[in-house]
Design a protein around this motif. Structure first.
Motif, PDB file in Angstrom:
ATOM      1  N   ASP A   1     -12.836 -11.393  14.009  1.00  0.00           N
ATOM      2  CA  ASP A   1     -12.374  -9.703  13.449  1.00  0.00           C
ATOM      3  C   ASP A   1     -11.685  -9.570  12.499  1.00  0.00           C
ATOM      4  O   ASP A   1     -10.777  -8.961  12.728  1.00  0.00           O
ATOM      5  CB  ASP A   1     -13.009  -9.098  14.872  1.00  0.00           C
ATOM      6  N   VAL A   2     -11.262 -10.352  12.339  1.00  0.00           N
ATOM      7  CA  VAL A   2      -9.752 -10.229  11.384  1.00  0.00           C
ATOM      8  C   VAL A   2      -9.910 -10.007   9.492  1.00  0.00           C
ATOM      9  O   VAL A   2     -10.612 -10.844   9.111  1.00  0.00           O
ATOM     10  CB  VAL A   2      -8.456 -11.292  11.583  1.00  0.00           C
ATOM     11  N   THR A   3      -9.168  -9.081   9.237  1.00  0.00           N
ATOM     12  CA  THR A   3      -9.489  -8.902   7.207  1.00  0.00           C
ATOM     13  C   THR A   3      -7.757  -9.145   6.761  1.00  0.00           C
ATOM     14  O   THR A   3      -7.324  -8.577   7.798  1.00  0.00           O
ATOM     15  CB  THR A   3     -10.351  -7.602   7.357  1.00  0.00           C
ATOM     16  N   VAL A   4      -8.298 -10.323   5.849  1.00  0.00           N
ATOM     17  CA  VAL A   4      -6.878 -10.022   5.420  1.00  0.00           C
ATOM     18  C   VAL A   4      -6.567  -9.303   4.186  1.00  0.00           C
ATOM     19  O   VAL A   4      -7.545 -10.056   3.325  1.00  0.00           O
ATOM     20  CB  VAL A   4      -6.449 -11.790   5.587  1.00  0.00           C
ATOM     21  N   VAL A   5      -5.842  -8.815   3.817  1.00  0.00           N
ATOM     22  CA  VAL A   5      -5.494  -8.373   1.986  1.00  0.00           C
ATOM     23  C   VAL A   5      -4.450  -8.561   1.961  1.00  0.00           C
ATOM     24  O   VAL A   5      -2.913  -8.821   2.255  1.00  0.00           O
ATOM     25  CB  VAL A   5      -5.287  -7.099   2.242  1.00  0.00           C
ATOM     26  N   VAL A   6      -4.180  -9.344   0.914  1.00  0.00           N
ATOM     27  CA  VAL A   6      -2.373 -10.296  -0.047  1.00  0.00           C
ATOM     28  C   VAL A   6      -2.356 -10.108  -0.636  1.00  0.00           C
ATOM     29  O   VAL A   6      -3.180  -8.998  -1.787  1.00  0.00           O
ATOM     30  CB  VAL A   6      -3.625 -11.453   0.150  1.00  0.00           C
ATOM     31  N   ASP A   7      -1.175  -9.748  -1.139  1.00  0.00           N
ATOM     32  CA  ASP A   7      -0.115  -8.586  -2.316  1.00  0.00           C
ATOM     33  C   ASP A   7      -0.891  -9.622  -3.256  1.00  0.00           C
ATOM     34  O   ASP A   7      -0.357 -10.356  -4.038  1.00  0.00           O
ATOM     35  CB  ASP A   7       0.869  -8.893  -2.089  1.00  0.00           C
ATOM     36  N   ARG A   8      -1.661  -8.484  -4.404  1.00  0.00           N
ATOM     37  CA  ARG A   8      -1.613  -9.304  -5.041  1.00  0.00           C
ATOM     38  C   ARG A   8      -0.729  -9.028  -6.918  1.00  0.00           C
ATOM     39  O   ARG A   8      -0.157  -7.408  -6.752  1.00  0.00           O
ATOM     40  CB  ARG A   8      -3.224  -8.204  -6.022  1.00  0.00           C
ATOM     41  N   ARG A   9       0.567  -9.676  -6.737  1.00  0.00           N
ATOM     42  CA  ARG A   9       1.532  -9.639  -7.811  1.00  0.00           C
ATOM     43  C   ARG A   9       1.383  -8.647  -8.691  1.00  0.00           C
ATOM     44  O   ARG A   9       0.563  -9.454  -9.378  1.00  0.00           O
ATOM     45  CB  ARG A   9       2.227 -10.599  -6.965  1.00  0.00           C
ATOM     46  N   ASN A  10       2.211  -8.195  -9.240  1.00  0.00           N
ATOM     47  CA  ASN A  10       2.729  -6.968 -10.886  1.00  0.00           C
ATOM     48  C   ASN A  10       3.566  -7.399 -10.906  1.00  0.00           C
ATOM     49  O   ASN A  10       5.075  -6.899  -9.810  1.00  0.00           O
ATOM     50  CB  ASN A  10       1.515  -6.103 -10.503  1.00  0.00           C
ATOM     51  N   PRO A  11       4.327  -7.399 -12.245  1.00  0.00           N
ATOM     52  CA  PRO A  11       5.899  -7.153 -12.719  1.00  0.00           C
ATOM     53  C   PRO A  11       5.944  -5.909 -12.726  1.00  0.00           C
ATOM     54  O   PRO A  11       7.256  -5.944 -12.817  1.00  0.00           O
ATOM     55  CB  PRO A  11       5.568  -7.489 -14.278  1.00  0.00           C
ATOM     56  N   SER A  12       5.255  -5.103 -12.482  1.00  0.00           N
ATOM     57  CA  SER A  12       5.650  -3.713 -11.906  1.00  0.00           C
ATOM     58  C   SER A  12       5.630  -3.014 -10.846  1.00  0.00           C
ATOM     59  O   SER A  12       4.223  -3.118  -9.823  1.00  0.00           O
ATOM     60  CB  SER A  12       4.282  -2.478 -13.468  1.00  0.00           C
ATOM     61  N   TRP A  13       6.264  -3.368 -10.226  1.00  0.00           N
ATOM     62  CA  TRP A  13       6.154  -2.434  -8.704  1.00  0.00           C
ATOM     63  C   TRP A  13       6.026  -1.224  -8.361  1.00  0.00           C
ATOM     64  O   TRP A  13       5.612  -1.442  -7.191  1.00  0.00           O
ATOM     65  CB  TRP A  13       7.692  -2.284  -8.376  1.00  0.00           C
ATOM     66  N   PRO A  14       5.456  -0.652  -8.657  1.00  0.00           N
ATOM     67  CA  PRO A  14       4.749   0.510  -8.794  1.00  0.00           C
ATOM     68  C   PRO A  14       3.558   0.144  -8.483  1.00  0.00           C
ATOM     69  O   PRO A  14       2.526   0.589  -7.902  1.00  0.00           O
ATOM     70  CB  PRO A  14       5.545   2.119  -9.729  1.00  0.00           C
TER      71      PRO A  14
ATOM     72  N   SER B   1       1.355  -6.213   9.250  1.00  0.00           N
ATOM     73  CA  SER B   1       1.787  -7.391   8.382  1.00  0.00           C
ATOM     74  C   SER B   1       3.222  -8.325   8.280  1.00  0.00           C
ATOM     75  O   SER B   1       3.830  -8.162   9.165  1.00  0.00           O
ATOM     76  CB  SER B   1       2.567  -5.669   7.325  1.00  0.00           C
ATOM     77  N   HIS B   2       3.468  -8.723   7.120  1.00  0.00           N
ATOM     78  CA  HIS B   2       3.811  -9.849   7.084  1.00  0.00           C
ATOM     79  C   HIS B   2       5.007  -9.406   6.009  1.00  0.00           C
ATOM     80  O   HIS B   2       4.675  -9.826   5.162  1.00  0.00           O
ATOM     81  CB  HIS B   2       2.987 -11.361   7.232  1.00  0.00           C
ATOM     82  N   VAL B   3       5.782  -9.761   5.971  1.00  0.00           N
ATOM     83  CA  VAL B   3       7.937  -9.904   4.856  1.00  0.00           C
ATOM     84  C   VAL B   3       7.508  -8.315   5.132  1.00  0.00           C
ATOM     85  O   VAL B   3       6.485  -6.944   4.685  1.00  0.00           O
ATOM     86  CB  VAL B   3       7.498 -10.376   3.888  1.00  0.00           C
ATOM     87  N   LEU B   4       8.634  -7.349   5.408  1.00  0.00           N
ATOM     88  CA  LEU B   4       8.894  -6.410   5.417  1.00  0.00           C
ATOM     89  C   LEU B   4       8.587  -5.356   4.205  1.00  0.00           C
ATOM     90  O   LEU B   4       8.091  -4.374   3.899  1.00  0.00           O
ATOM     91  CB  LEU B   4       9.999  -5.641   5.680  1.00  0.00           C
ATOM     92  N   TYR B   5       8.635  -5.800   2.573  1.00  0.00           N
ATOM     93  CA  TYR B   5       8.356  -5.275   1.431  1.00  0.00           C
ATOM     94  C   TYR B   5       8.245  -6.571   0.668  1.00  0.00           C
ATOM     95  O   TYR B   5       8.385  -7.766   0.905  1.00  0.00           O
ATOM     96  CB  TYR B   5       9.244  -4.800   1.234  1.00  0.00           C
ATOM     97  N   THR B   6       6.945  -6.018  -0.195  1.00  0.00           N
ATOM     98  CA  THR B   6       5.356  -5.067   0.445  1.00  0.00           C
ATOM     99  C   THR B   6       4.735  -4.322   1.192  1.00  0.00           C
ATOM    100  O   THR B   6       4.904  -3.794   1.458  1.00  0.00           O
ATOM    101  CB  THR B   6       4.993  -4.861  -1.222  1.00  0.00           C
ATOM    102  N   ALA B   7       4.727  -5.766   1.957  1.00  0.00           N
ATOM    103  CA  ALA B   7       4.023  -5.693   1.947  1.00  0.00           C
ATOM    104  C   ALA B   7       3.909  -4.494   3.777  1.00  0.00           C
ATOM    105  O   ALA B   7       3.311  -3.722   3.983  1.00  0.00           O
ATOM    106  CB  ALA B   7       3.439  -7.096   3.154  1.00  0.00           C
ATOM    107  N   GLY B   8       5.040  -4.235   4.516  1.00  0.00           N
ATOM    108  CA  GLY B   8       5.205  -4.228   5.581  1.00  0.00           C
ATOM    109  C   GLY B   8       5.293  -2.206   4.676  1.00  0.00           C
ATOM    110  O   GLY B   8       4.664  -1.842   5.329  1.00  0.00           O
ATOM    111  N   PHE B   9       5.729  -1.941   3.730  1.00  0.00           N
ATOM    112  CA  PHE B   9       5.911  -0.606   2.731  1.00  0.00           C
ATOM    113  C   PHE B   9       4.423  -0.012   2.890  1.00  0.00           C
ATOM    114  O   PHE B   9       3.372   0.732   3.500  1.00  0.00           O
ATOM    115  CB  PHE B   9       6.859  -0.036   1.824  1.00  0.00           C
ATOM    116  N   ALA B  10       3.832  -0.835   2.222  1.00  0.00           N
ATOM    117  CA  ALA B  10       2.238  -0.380   1.843  1.00  0.00           C
ATOM    118  C   ALA B  10       1.804  -0.971   3.556  1.00  0.00           C
ATOM    119  O   ALA B  10       0.227   0.662   3.291  1.00  0.00           O
ATOM    120  CB  ALA B  10       1.495  -1.745   1.586  1.00  0.00           C
ATOM    121  N   ALA B  11       1.759  -1.485   4.517  1.00  0.00           N
ATOM    122  CA  ALA B  11       0.544  -1.531   5.615  1.00  0.00           C
ATOM    123  C   ALA B  11       0.922  -0.462   6.253  1.00  0.00           C
ATOM    124  O   ALA B  11       0.242   0.093   6.942  1.00  0.00           O
ATOM    125  CB  ALA B  11       1.155  -2.925   6.400  1.00  0.00           C
TER     126      ALA B  11
END
Length: 290
Positions: free
Chosen positions: A33-46, A68-78
């Motif tokens: 029961d683990v769902t993983v959402v991975v950061d889809r990187r983009n040159p534009s941070w917003p 979350s893993h890594v404080l930004y971007t994953a931490g803030f998005a999470a």
């Protein structure tokens, strides 16, 4: 009851980068029961941040919590996703994200500060990383990462004449590539040759020494399987504070082959200027002759 987790991470193994975030994947291995959402990187941070948040909100639940893993971007998005979904957040800091807080821009500092101060639980990999988080304003829980003990097993020293030296830090100067390239027999890692975990285990079994001439290291994960009981591989490591605070809890420090003090990350002096390579090579040769 095992919690149903939504994991949002900026680091995750891919076919192109099989070693990236492998410790995150190992942490979740075997958990249902683990769902993983991975950061889809983009040159534009917003765009990158908003897309990450939307992906987290679209993940099919229900969930009991967000990790979350890594404080930004994953931490803030999470953090945003957790609050909108009414869930608790465990934010895990991996080292550089906390260590570089004071050196990166005010925007980065704002996002990281929100995560550090407002996550329901803040965890990190070592006491060294914890000290940086305390300066931001929070006492974290130290939970060191592990490694695959079915894959990394004790092995005898290779039956070869000349001691063989392995470096796995990649092309990063912070990992000491300029030093390692002078005398390591095998160079691997991001930017050089990325190895799958099974290939890393095989490479370690084929060498006498694993070299870590790093300038700054939050934990030094590659040293863990290098110090397995009965394994003949010592770690030639820099003597900066990470060695004492980050891995002293499990690494037998007196048995580590110590290199001279590496320069600080902010130093303008190249690493090879302060490392006495011939002295380190002599130490390695002496160890392997025993």
């Amino acid at each position: 009851m095992v919690p149903r987790l939504l994991v949002m991470t900026s680091i995750w193994p891919t076919p192109e980068h099989p070693s990236a975030g492998i410790f995150v994947a190992n942490r979740l291995r075997g958990l249902p029961d683990v769902t993983v959402v991975v950061d889809r990187r983009n040159p534009s941070w917003p765009v990158r941040l908003m897309r990450f948040i939307v992906d987290g909100l679209r993940a099919s639940g229900p969930f009991d919590g967000v990790e979350s893993h890594v404080l930004y971007t994953a931490g803030f998005a999470a953090l945003v996703v957790a609050r909108l979904r009414g869930l608790p957040l465990l934010a895990y800091a991996h080292g550089t994200d906390a260590r570089q807080y004071a050196h990166w821009g005010r925007g980065y500092q704002f996002f990281v500060r929100q995560v550090v101060r407002h996550a329901d639980l803040l965890a990190t990999n070592s006491e060294d990383s914890a000290q940086h988080l305390r300066r931001i304003g929070r006492e974290p829980q130290v939970i060191p990462p592990g490694y695959d003990d079915e894959l990394f097993r004790p092995s005898p020293r290779p039956a070869s004449g000349k001691p063989r030296v392995l470096y796995l830090g990649g092309a990063s100067e912070l990992k000491g590539y300029n030093v390692a390239s002078q005398f390591a027999d095998t160079l691997a890692g991001p930017g050089i040759l990325e190895l799958r975990p099974a290939d890393v285990a095989q490479a370690m079994a084929q060498h006498d020494v694993v070299l870590l001439p790093t300038r700054a290291e939050a934990f030094g994960l590659v040293a863990m399987p290098s110090r397995l009981p009965c394994n003949a591989i010592p770690c030639a490591a820099g003597s900066r504070g990470w060695q004492r605070r980050g891995i002293a809890c499990w690494l037998s420090v007196p048995k580590v082959l110590s290199a001279p003090e590496p320069p600080s990350p902010r130093s303008q002096q190249p690493a090879e200027a302060e490392f006495n390579v011939s002295t380190l090579r002599g130490s390695i040769d002496a160890y392997c002759r025993r």
